[in-house]
Scaffold this motif. Sequence first.
Motif, mmCIF file in Angstrom:
data_model
loop_
_atom_site.group_PDB
_atom_site.id
_atom_site.type_symbol
_atom_site.label_atom_id
_atom_site.label_comp_id
_atom_site.label_asym_id
_atom_site.label_seq_id
_atom_site.Cartn_x
_atom_site.Cartn_y
_atom_site.Cartn_z
ATOM 1 N N MET A 1 0.846 -1.170 0.000
ATOM 2 C CA MET A 1 0.000 0.000 0.000
ATOM 3 C C MET A 1 0.890 1.231 0.000
ATOM 4 S SD MET A 1 -3.146 0.512 2.463
ATOM 5 C CE MET A 1 -3.660 2.038 3.083
ATOM 6 N N SER A 2 0.635 2.162 -0.888
ATOM 7 C CA SER A 2 1.476 3.347 -0.995
ATOM 8 C C SER A 2 0.929 4.488 -0.147
ATOM 9 C CB SER A 2 1.576 3.784 -2.462
ATOM 10 O OG SER A 2 0.306 4.180 -2.915
ATOM 11 N N THR A 3 1.840 5.380 0.231
ATOM 12 C CA THR A 3 1.456 6.557 1.003
ATOM 13 C C THR A 3 0.951 7.615 0.038
ATOM 14 O OG1 THR A 3 3.192 6.069 2.593
ATOM 15 C CG2 THR A 3 2.304 8.299 2.616
ATOM 16 N N PRO A 4 -0.190 8.274 0.341
ATOM 17 C CA PRO A 4 -0.690 9.292 -0.567
ATOM 18 C C PRO A 4 0.299 10.442 -0.678
ATOM 19 C CG PRO A 4 -2.256 8.876 1.229
ATOM 20 C CD PRO A 4 -1.028 8.099 1.503
ATOM 21 N N SER A 5 0.432 10.983 -1.871
ATOM 22 C CA SER A 5 1.288 12.149 -2.065
ATOM 23 C C SER A 5 0.541 13.393 -1.613
ATOM 24 C CB SER A 5 1.660 12.270 -3.545
ATOM 25 O OG SER A 5 0.520 12.644 -4.290
ATOM 26 N N PRO A 10 -6.423 15.034 0.767
ATOM 27 C CA PRO A 10 -7.425 16.107 0.770
ATOM 28 C C PRO A 10 -7.070 17.206 1.755
ATOM 29 C CG PRO A 10 -8.254 14.151 1.888
ATOM 30 C CD PRO A 10 -6.922 13.793 1.311
ATOM 31 N N LYS A 11 -7.462 18.430 1.426
ATOM 32 C CA LYS A 11 -7.294 19.557 2.336
ATOM 33 C C LYS A 11 -8.542 19.649 3.197
ATOM 34 C CE LYS A 11 -4.252 22.434 -0.410
ATOM 35 N NZ LYS A 11 -4.032 23.750 -0.988
ATOM 36 N N PRO A 12 -8.392 20.037 4.450
ATOM 37 C CA PRO A 12 -9.575 20.200 5.296
ATOM 38 C C PRO A 12 -10.435 21.364 4.799
ATOM 39 C CG PRO A 12 -7.603 20.984 6.417
ATOM 40 C CD PRO A 12 -7.153 20.348 5.140
ATOM 41 N N THR A 13 -11.737 21.202 4.913
ATOM 42 C CA THR A 13 -12.668 22.254 4.495
ATOM 43 C C THR A 13 -13.646 22.539 5.628
ATOM 44 O OG1 THR A 13 -14.141 20.613 3.508
ATOM 45 C CG2 THR A 13 -12.543 21.644 2.041
ATOM 46 N N LEU A 14 -14.241 23.714 5.603
ATOM 47 C CA LEU A 14 -15.212 24.090 6.633
ATOM 48 C C LEU A 14 -16.317 23.055 6.728
ATOM 49 C CD1 LEU A 14 -15.631 27.920 6.078
ATOM 50 C CD2 LEU A 14 -14.324 26.762 7.843
ATOM 51 N N GLY A 15 -16.616 22.658 7.948
ATOM 52 C CA GLY A 15 -17.671 21.689 8.187
ATOM 53 C C GLY A 15 -17.229 20.246 8.095
ATOM 54 N N GLY A 16 -15.986 20.012 7.680
ATOM 55 C CA GLY A 16 -15.478 18.645 7.586
ATOM 56 C C GLY A 16 -15.264 18.043 8.969
ATOM 57 N N ILE A 17 -15.433 16.742 9.058
ATOM 58 C CA ILE A 17 -15.237 16.026 10.320
ATOM 59 C C ILE A 17 -13.899 15.301 10.279
ATOM 60 C CG2 ILE A 17 -16.105 14.213 11.862
ATOM 61 C CD1 ILE A 17 -17.871 16.702 11.830
ATOM 62 N N PRO A 90 -0.124 12.526 13.721
ATOM 63 C CA PRO A 90 -0.487 11.432 14.619
ATOM 64 C C PRO A 90 -0.295 11.741 16.107
ATOM 65 C CG PRO A 90 1.702 11.062 13.780
ATOM 66 C CD PRO A 90 1.196 12.340 13.129
ATOM 67 N N ASP A 91 0.287 12.897 16.428
ATOM 68 C CA ASP A 91 0.657 13.197 17.809
ATOM 69 C C ASP A 91 -0.489 13.808 18.605
ATOM 70 O OD1 ASP A 91 3.281 12.295 17.358
ATOM 71 O OD2 ASP A 91 3.906 14.276 16.645
ATOM 72 N N HIS A 92 -0.298 13.883 19.930
ATOM 73 C CA HIS A 92 -1.254 14.575 20.797
ATOM 74 C C HIS A 92 -1.366 16.027 20.337
ATOM 75 C CE1 HIS A 92 0.378 11.439 23.690
ATOM 76 N NE2 HIS A 92 -0.877 11.082 23.446
ATOM 77 N N GLY A 93 -2.604 16.554 20.346
ATOM 78 C CA GLY A 93 -2.824 17.925 19.914
ATOM 79 C C GLY A 93 -2.877 18.090 18.410
ATOM 80 N N GLN A 94 -3.013 16.992 17.688
ATOM 81 C CA GLN A 94 -3.117 17.040 16.229
ATOM 82 C C GLN A 94 -4.363 16.298 15.760
ATOM 83 O OE1 GLN A 94 0.797 15.422 15.038
ATOM 84 N NE2 GLN A 94 1.281 17.503 14.355
ATOM 85 N N TRP A 95 -4.778 16.599 14.545
ATOM 86 C CA TRP A 95 -5.962 15.959 13.968
ATOM 87 C C TRP A 95 -5.540 15.007 12.856
ATOM 88 C CZ3 TRP A 95 -7.016 16.526 8.810
ATOM 89 C CH2 TRP A 95 -6.436 17.603 8.159
ATOM 90 N N SER A 96 -6.450 14.078 12.544
ATOM 91 C CA SER A 96 -6.212 13.143 11.442
ATOM 92 C C SER A 96 -7.544 12.840 10.759
ATOM 93 C CB SER A 96 -5.568 11.851 11.945
ATOM 94 O OG SER A 96 -6.423 11.229 12.895
ATOM 95 N N TRP A 97 -7.441 12.321 9.556
ATOM 96 C CA TRP A 97 -8.647 11.910 8.839
ATOM 97 C C TRP A 97 -9.176 10.623 9.450
ATOM 98 C CZ3 TRP A 97 -10.704 15.504 6.060
ATOM 99 C CH2 TRP A 97 -9.918 16.460 5.461
#
Length: 101
Positions: A1-5, A10-17, A90-97
């Motif tokens: 499985m390859s890592t996405p470039s 995707p970039k975060p957008t308003l209202g995204g979870i 992946p760290d504390h204080g960060q967001w992920s998809w």
Amino acid sequence: MSTPSPETTPKPTLGGIVHYKLSGHDVSMIDLHNMQSYGGQGIVRSPVKLGDVYPAMVVRTFEGSATAVNLQVFLDGNTSYWATSRSEGPDHGQWSWPPRG
């Protein structure tokens, strides 16, 4: 499985979870807020701890940044937490998809 470039991530957008991982500072601020009243009611929520992951809504993006956002983190109860200027990772204080299933 390859890592996405970066071009396909995707970039975060308003209202995204997204998912947000609590830092020690976040836990302290949430616990401090818990001592205050909430609209005339007491705050009722499950305890939080370092590393807990909660869903969060993107409420602001920043021009010139691909991943820095402000978030409303939905806690397990009748309150939320405003996490400002957070980056993806992946760290504390960060967001992920959220994982796709």
